[in-house]
Design a protein around this motif. Structure first.
Motif, PDB file in Angstrom:
ATOM      1  N   VAL A 132      -8.841   7.001 -10.399  1.00 52.67           N
ATOM      2  CA  VAL A 132      -9.144   7.465  -9.048  1.00 52.67           C
ATOM      3  C   VAL A 132      -9.493   6.232  -8.216  1.00 52.67           C
ATOM      4  O   VAL A 132     -10.457   5.528  -8.515  1.00 52.67           O
ATOM      5  CB  VAL A 132     -10.312   8.467  -9.044  1.00 52.67           C
ATOM      6  N   LEU A 133      -8.703   5.972  -7.197  1.00 52.44           N
ATOM      7  CA  LEU A 133      -8.883   4.786  -6.367  1.00 52.44           C
ATOM      8  C   LEU A 133      -9.512   5.174  -5.035  1.00 52.44           C
ATOM      9  O   LEU A 133      -9.117   6.174  -4.435  1.00 52.44           O
ATOM     10  CB  LEU A 133      -7.534   4.104  -6.127  1.00 52.44           C
ATOM     11  N   MET A 134     -10.464   4.387  -4.593  1.00 50.04           N
ATOM     12  CA  MET A 134     -11.084   4.614  -3.288  1.00 50.04           C
ATOM     13  C   MET A 134     -10.595   3.543  -2.323  1.00 50.04           C
ATOM     14  O   MET A 134     -10.462   2.367  -2.688  1.00 50.04           O
ATOM     15  CB  MET A 134     -12.603   4.592  -3.389  1.00 50.04           C
ATOM     16  N   THR A 135     -10.332   3.939  -1.093  1.00 49.03           N
ATOM     17  CA  THR A 135      -9.919   2.958  -0.101  1.00 49.03           C
ATOM     18  C   THR A 135     -11.067   2.003   0.195  1.00 49.03           C
ATOM     19  O   THR A 135     -12.242   2.371   0.066  1.00 49.03           O
ATOM     20  CB  THR A 135      -9.505   3.623   1.223  1.00 49.03           C
ATOM     21  N   PRO A 136     -10.758   0.776   0.578  1.00 49.58           N
ATOM     22  CA  PRO A 136     -11.857  -0.120   0.958  1.00 49.58           C
ATOM     23  C   PRO A 136     -12.610   0.442   2.155  1.00 49.58           C
ATOM     24  O   PRO A 136     -11.997   0.996   3.072  1.00 49.58           O
ATOM     25  CB  PRO A 136     -11.143  -1.430   1.313  1.00 49.58           C
ATOM     26  N   PRO A 137     -13.933   0.335   2.152  1.00 47.41           N
ATOM     27  CA  PRO A 137     -14.698   0.728   3.332  1.00 47.41           C
ATOM     28  C   PRO A 137     -14.335  -0.155   4.520  1.00 47.41           C
ATOM     29  O   PRO A 137     -13.745  -1.232   4.347  1.00 47.41           O
ATOM     30  CB  PRO A 137     -16.158   0.496   2.901  1.00 47.41           C
ATOM     31  N   PRO A 138     -14.673   0.259   5.722  1.00 49.04           N
ATOM     32  CA  PRO A 138     -14.341  -0.567   6.896  1.00 49.04           C
ATOM     33  C   PRO A 138     -15.205  -1.816   6.992  1.00 49.04           C
ATOM     34  O   PRO A 138     -16.298  -1.889   6.426  1.00 49.04           O
ATOM     35  CB  PRO A 138     -14.606   0.378   8.082  1.00 49.04           C
ATOM     36  N   PHE A 139     -14.692  -2.786   7.720  1.00 46.17           N
ATOM     37  CA  PHE A 139     -15.449  -3.966   8.123  1.00 46.17           C
ATOM     38  C   PHE A 139     -15.877  -3.735   9.572  1.00 46.17           C
ATOM     39  O   PHE A 139     -15.034  -3.534  10.447  1.00 46.17           O
ATOM     40  CB  PHE A 139     -14.565  -5.212   8.016  1.00 46.17           C
ATOM     41  N   ASP A 140     -17.175  -3.732   9.807  1.00 47.39           N
ATOM     42  CA  ASP A 140     -17.689  -3.444  11.146  1.00 47.39           C
ATOM     43  C   ASP A 140     -18.160  -4.736  11.809  1.00 47.39           C
ATOM     44  O   ASP A 140     -19.274  -5.197  11.575  1.00 47.39           O
ATOM     45  CB  ASP A 140     -18.827  -2.429  11.073  1.00 47.39           C
ATOM     46  N   ARG A 163     -12.314 -12.052  12.966  1.00 45.61           N
ATOM     47  CA  ARG A 163     -13.004 -11.046  13.768  1.00 45.61           C
ATOM     48  C   ARG A 163     -12.333  -9.679  13.718  1.00 45.61           C
ATOM     49  O   ARG A 163     -12.975  -8.650  13.928  1.00 45.61           O
ATOM     50  CB  ARG A 163     -13.113 -11.532  15.212  1.00 45.61           C
ATOM     51  N   ASP A 164     -11.033  -9.650  13.446  1.00 45.53           N
ATOM     52  CA  ASP A 164     -10.315  -8.368  13.340  1.00 45.53           C
ATOM     53  C   ASP A 164      -9.974  -8.051  11.882  1.00 45.53           C
ATOM     54  O   ASP A 164      -8.942  -7.432  11.596  1.00 45.53           O
ATOM     55  CB  ASP A 164      -9.041  -8.405  14.190  1.00 45.53           C
ATOM     56  N   TYR A 165     -10.836  -8.453  10.976  1.00 46.56           N
ATOM     57  CA  TYR A 165     -10.570  -8.243   9.555  1.00 46.56           C
ATOM     58  C   TYR A 165     -10.401  -6.766   9.208  1.00 46.56           C
ATOM     59  O   TYR A 165      -9.689  -6.422   8.264  1.00 46.56           O
ATOM     60  CB  TYR A 165     -11.702  -8.858   8.726  1.00 46.56           C
ATOM     61  N   ASP A 166     -11.014  -5.898   9.982  1.00 52.32           N
ATOM     62  CA  ASP A 166     -10.866  -4.475   9.683  1.00 52.32           C
ATOM     63  C   ASP A 166      -9.419  -4.014   9.799  1.00 52.32           C
ATOM     64  O   ASP A 166      -9.025  -3.056   9.141  1.00 52.32           O
ATOM     65  CB  ASP A 166     -11.764  -3.631  10.588  1.00 52.32           C
ATOM     66  N   VAL A 168      -6.938  -5.675   8.722  1.00 48.58           N
ATOM     67  CA  VAL A 168      -6.373  -5.993   7.407  1.00 48.58           C
ATOM     68  C   VAL A 168      -6.730  -4.888   6.413  1.00 48.58           C
ATOM     69  O   VAL A 168      -5.873  -4.384   5.683  1.00 48.58           O
ATOM     70  CB  VAL A 168      -6.900  -7.358   6.914  1.00 48.58           C
ATOM     71  N   LEU A 169      -8.002  -4.489   6.408  1.00 50.29           N
ATOM     72  CA  LEU A 169      -8.439  -3.438   5.486  1.00 50.29           C
ATOM     73  C   LEU A 169      -7.756  -2.106   5.785  1.00 50.29           C
ATOM     74  O   LEU A 169      -7.495  -1.318   4.866  1.00 50.29           O
ATOM     75  CB  LEU A 169      -9.957  -3.286   5.570  1.00 50.29           C
ATOM     76  N   GLU A 170      -7.451  -1.864   7.042  1.00 49.42           N
ATOM     77  CA  GLU A 170      -6.734  -0.634   7.395  1.00 49.42           C
ATOM     78  C   GLU A 170      -5.367  -0.594   6.726  1.00 49.42           C
ATOM     79  O   GLU A 170      -4.932   0.447   6.219  1.00 49.42           O
ATOM     80  CB  GLU A 170      -6.583  -0.534   8.912  1.00 49.42           C
ATOM     81  N   ARG A 171      -4.670  -1.719   6.697  1.00 48.86           N
ATOM     82  CA  ARG A 171      -3.355  -1.775   6.042  1.00 48.86           C
ATOM     83  C   ARG A 171      -3.496  -1.542   4.546  1.00 48.86           C
ATOM     84  O   ARG A 171      -2.680  -0.838   3.926  1.00 48.86           O
ATOM     85  CB  ARG A 171      -2.686  -3.123   6.314  1.00 48.86           C
ATOM     86  N   TYR A 172      -4.539  -2.130   3.937  1.00 51.81           N
ATOM     87  CA  TYR A 172      -4.760  -1.939   2.515  1.00 51.81           C
ATOM     88  C   TYR A 172      -5.051  -0.467   2.213  1.00 51.81           C
ATOM     89  O   TYR A 172      -4.543   0.101   1.240  1.00 51.81           O
ATOM     90  CB  TYR A 172      -5.917  -2.809   2.037  1.00 51.81           C
ATOM     91  N   ALA A 173      -5.895   0.146   3.051  1.00 55.69           N
ATOM     92  CA  ALA A 173      -6.246   1.555   2.857  1.00 55.69           C
ATOM     93  C   ALA A 173      -5.027   2.449   3.031  1.00 55.69           C
ATOM     94  O   ALA A 173      -4.803   3.381   2.241  1.00 55.69           O
ATOM     95  CB  ALA A 173      -7.350   1.955   3.837  1.00 55.69           C
ATOM     96  N   ASP A 174      -4.219   2.193   4.054  1.00 56.81           N
ATOM     97  CA  ASP A 174      -3.034   3.019   4.300  1.00 56.81           C
ATOM     98  C   ASP A 174      -2.065   2.940   3.128  1.00 56.81           C
ATOM     99  O   ASP A 174      -1.448   3.949   2.753  1.00 56.81           O
ATOM    100  CB  ASP A 174      -2.337   2.571   5.584  1.00 56.81           C
ATOM    101  N   TRP A 175      -1.938   1.765   2.542  1.00 60.41           N
ATOM    102  CA  TRP A 175      -1.041   1.621   1.395  1.00 60.41           C
ATOM    103  C   TRP A 175      -1.482   2.524   0.248  1.00 60.41           C
ATOM    104  O   TRP A 175      -0.654   3.189  -0.396  1.00 60.41           O
ATOM    105  CB  TRP A 175      -1.012   0.160   0.960  1.00 60.41           C
ATOM    106  N   LEU A 176      -2.787   2.583  -0.008  1.00 58.64           N
ATOM    107  CA  LEU A 176      -3.291   3.467  -1.056  1.00 58.64           C
ATOM    108  C   LEU A 176      -3.079   4.934  -0.684  1.00 58.64           C
ATOM    109  O   LEU A 176      -2.617   5.735  -1.504  1.00 58.64           O
ATOM    110  CB  LEU A 176      -4.779   3.209  -1.294  1.00 58.64           C
TER     111      LEU A 176
END
Length: 243
Positions: A132-140, A163-166, A168-176
């Motif tokens: 069970v994989l969890m998406t990375p939490p956001p970077f605020d 500064r817009d690292y979130d 990047v995490l959005e793309r990682y989360a969407d892939w999952l």
């Protein structure tokens, strides 16, 4: 929704040991403690064992930024040992926050994350457990006290992130979320945490989501409530934790 442990599991084919793997957000342990607290109080007959084995700074990709004080640990250096020790029925893994190493997006770093997550999921399943994989939490970024750097900066790190690292995490989360990594389930942490941040900031414009990387206690409660809903079928109403 997975609902692997939605009721009494004496006769459930899933072994009632859940191993949690991840970086410092998991190593903090609060969201796991909140889940344990709720289960003890509301499902005392459900003999589920939660095994918390998060490691600060860890990645699934094996990457590390140059300015990190030591090479980041990688889950693949300890995964076989953890699976053998816990003999879990389910492994819940949360990686991604450190895998982009706080830089702007790059295909190379994304490919390393994808390969690492696929290997992680495959090895869990080969061990006879559900992955069970969890998406990375956001970077605020609004909660960061340190320096935030523009895309053209010469280097980045967790102390001075893009500064817009979130994004990047959005793309990682969407892939999952869109099935990029074969697994028995994917839990979306990103959406409920973003909703939580927006809600809290409407109430108080100065609200701080931890340090922008690591959630505060209220963020850990959101993670716990999401896990209770997805794994245990708990109705999505506000759940109160005492810890």
């Amino acid at each position: 929704m997975l609902h692997l442990f939605a009721g009494p599991i004496t006769n459930d084919p899933v072994k009632p040991v859940i191993l949690f793997l991840g970086d410092s957000i998991t190593a903090d342990g609060r969201y796991i403690s909140y889940v344990e607290e709720w289960l003890r109080k509301h499902r005392p007959d459900q003999a589920v064992e939660l095994v918390a084995r998060g490691i600060p700074s860890e990645t699934a990709s094996g990457l590390s930024e140059a300015r990190h004080p030591f090479p980041r640990p990688c889950i693949h250096d300890r995964l076989a040992e953890e699976l053998a020790a816990a003999a879990p029925g389910v492994v819940v893994a949360c990686y991604g926050m450190n895998d982009g190493i706080y830089h702007p997006y790059s295909d190379e770093r994304f490919a390393a994350y994808q390969a690492g997550m696929r290997q992680l999921s495959a090895q869990i399943r080969e061990a006879g457990a559900k992955a069970v994989l969890m998406t990375p939490p956001p970077f605020d970024a609004a909660s960061m006290n340190g320096q935030l750097l523009p895309e053209g900066a010469p280097d980045f790190s967790y102390l001075a992130p893009y500064r817009d690292y979130d994004r990047v995490l959005e793309r990682y989360a969407d892939w999952l979320l869109f099935g990029g990594c074969p697994a028995d389930g994917v839990i979306d942490l990103r959406t409920p945490l973003l909703e939580h941040i927006r809600y809290e900031r409407r109430l108080d414009a100065s609200y701080s989501y931890g340090d922008g990387i690591h959630p505060d206690a209220s963020g850990h409660r959101v993670i716990a409530q999401t896990l209770l809903s997805e794994l245990f079928g708990v109705v999505s109403t506000p759940i109160h934790f005492n810890l």
